[in-house]
Design a protein around this motif. Sequence first.
Motif, PDB file in Angstrom:
ATOM      1  N   VAL A 332       0.828  -1.209   0.000  1.00 35.05           N
ATOM      2  CA  VAL A 332       0.000   0.000   0.000  1.00 35.05           C
ATOM      3  C   VAL A 332       0.862   1.258   0.000  1.00 35.05           C
ATOM      4  O   VAL A 332       0.650   2.188  -0.790  1.00 35.05           O
ATOM      5  CB  VAL A 332      -0.966   0.000   1.201  1.00 35.05           C
ATOM      6  CG1 VAL A 332      -1.709   1.330   1.292  1.00 35.05           C
ATOM      7  CG2 VAL A 332      -1.949  -1.156   1.090  1.00 35.05           C
ATOM      8  N   THR A 333       1.869   1.304   0.873  1.00 38.31           N
ATOM      9  CA  THR A 333       2.728   2.494   0.962  1.00 38.31           C
ATOM     10  C   THR A 333       3.928   2.419   0.028  1.00 38.31           C
ATOM     11  O   THR A 333       4.599   3.427  -0.201  1.00 38.31           O
ATOM     12  CB  THR A 333       3.234   2.671   2.398  1.00 38.31           C
ATOM     13  OG1 THR A 333       4.119   1.586   2.735  1.00 38.31           O
ATOM     14  CG2 THR A 333       2.077   2.699   3.386  1.00 38.31           C
ATOM     15  N   GLY A 334       4.228   1.226  -0.484  1.00 35.51           N
ATOM     16  CA  GLY A 334       5.397   1.050  -1.351  1.00 35.51           C
ATOM     17  C   GLY A 334       6.687   0.805  -0.600  1.00 35.51           C
ATOM     18  O   GLY A 334       7.762   0.729  -1.216  1.00 35.51           O
ATOM     19  N   GLN A 335       6.619   0.651   0.709  1.00 38.35           N
ATOM     20  CA  GLN A 335       7.816   0.461   1.538  1.00 38.35           C
ATOM     21  C   GLN A 335       8.589  -0.793   1.118  1.00 38.35           C
ATOM     22  O   GLN A 335       8.064  -1.895   1.140  1.00 38.35           O
ATOM     23  CB  GLN A 335       7.405   0.341   3.013  1.00 38.35           C
ATOM     24  CG  GLN A 335       8.568   0.166   3.975  1.00 38.35           C
ATOM     25  CD  GLN A 335       8.095  -0.071   5.401  1.00 38.35           C
ATOM     26  OE1 GLN A 335       6.956  -0.487   5.615  1.00 38.35           O
ATOM     27  NE2 GLN A 335       8.950   0.206   6.363  1.00 38.35           N
ATOM     28  N   ARG A 336       9.822  -0.599   0.693  1.00 38.61           N
ATOM     29  CA  ARG A 336      10.773  -1.654   0.309  1.00 38.61           C
ATOM     30  C   ARG A 336      10.314  -2.514  -0.879  1.00 38.61           C
ATOM     31  O   ARG A 336      10.951  -3.529  -1.185  1.00 38.61           O
ATOM     32  CB  ARG A 336      11.101  -2.556   1.501  1.00 38.61           C
ATOM     33  CG  ARG A 336      12.065  -1.930   2.486  1.00 38.61           C
ATOM     34  CD  ARG A 336      12.512  -2.924   3.553  1.00 38.61           C
ATOM     35  NE  ARG A 336      11.472  -3.163   4.524  1.00 38.61           N
ATOM     36  CZ  ARG A 336      11.261  -2.449   5.621  1.00 38.61           C
ATOM     37  NH1 ARG A 336      12.042  -1.424   5.876  1.00 38.61           N
ATOM     38  NH2 ARG A 336      10.290  -2.730   6.454  1.00 38.61           N
TER      39      ARG A 336
END
Length: 453
Positions: A332-336
């Motif tokens: 959802v946030t694009g983290q990693r």
Amino acid sequence: MSLPVVAIIGRPNVGKSTLVNRIAGEQEAIVFDQPGITRDRTYRPAYWCDREFQIVDTGGLVFDDDTEFLPLIREQVLLALAEAKVAIFVVDGQQGLTGGDETIAQWLREKAVPTVLAVNKCESVEKGLFQAADFWVLGLGEPWPVSSIHGNGTGDMLDQVIAHLPPMDEEEAPPETSVAIIGRPNVGKSSLLNAFLGEDRAIVSPISGTTRDAIDSLVQRNDTHYRLIDTAGIRKKRSVDYGPEFFGINRAFKAIRRSGVVLLVIDAVDGMTEQDQKLAGRIEEDGRACVVVVNKWDAVEKDTYTMVEYEKVLRSKLYFLEWAPFIFVSAVTGQRVEKILDMVDEAAEQHQRRVTTSVVNEVIEDAIAWRSPPSTRQGRQGRIYYGTQVTTKPPTFTLFVNDPKLFKDSYRRYIERQFRESLGFRGTPLRFFWRGKRHREMDRASANRATKA
């Protein structure tokens, strides 16, 4: 995509997926006598005469109903049409002209995409001409009677389609890394695919089982091409009835077998489940490289040590995938998320890696020096004469010994650990075959016969 796109469009249950299977020449798209089976855009390679293209199947188009997935399906159809060179509008010749067909035809006339009208389910050639005649009123040119099941008329229809396509590119297609995205329902597989592509390629919904078919997407990063395969969520076998979900799960298992690397997606909130363990076992059994992706990491309350402790717990339950790297992400946030493909590259490289026989035997000698092979109570000790790598994908080694029965599971696991400590092979399973003296003598006899011949 480098190949031109042909979009299949029409109402639910007019036979779009059957026509896709006929044109693509393979039974890949799920076909079932129930409206709404296809939801996402699913692509298949196809060719006709001197033209090569991607044919995209779409969900049934309904404009006057906003329940469940229908608005999302309309959005997917619009995206498919936006990238298409030509559209095939499929109607039902047995049912005849409907208000839904007229609405879609009016919508298509407002688009700038050339349209070929295919009147499906015309099993009889003579009768099909009369069935197709009713559709002249749609104002989309000549209606072509076809039978997706028997293939009648599809050649003439495709002649009209390829008139709108450019000639085939003589250049060879670049090599691809096939990556299957596998996991239980609702762990975020489709969200992860959309995060890779930067677009809403797959429908995302909190309703379990939204994705039904295996969805192939091509993406390029630097000079590497990837085929990302989103799959249906895999539930326990006893919970699955015969129908769309059953076929979707079979497609997911096929996706594992046709991939080089598998992304096993786990829900960070729910944690490891028995079904996740079974899927991990399936990946190892099929000999595929693997990266374990722990999704929804943004929803977990954490401190400095949370990730380390969480990975330790997961690895204790996935001990047979101890060779697989872990990454904690949020689709959802694009983290990693961007780091996943780096790990895929490494796993794919190790999956097809080959080492020389001299290096293999150096590792074996070091392993024996640290820990001698076991002995029986009668004093008979195991001996490893030599080893060699016989194949890749996954890397497979044959060890020639005096008697395979003398080497129990504990020592065999020790040998594999030594190979990994010395040579790496992170992200891929290893296979070992232990062959006794009798096999060596048979191999020599076969070699001698081949030499004499």
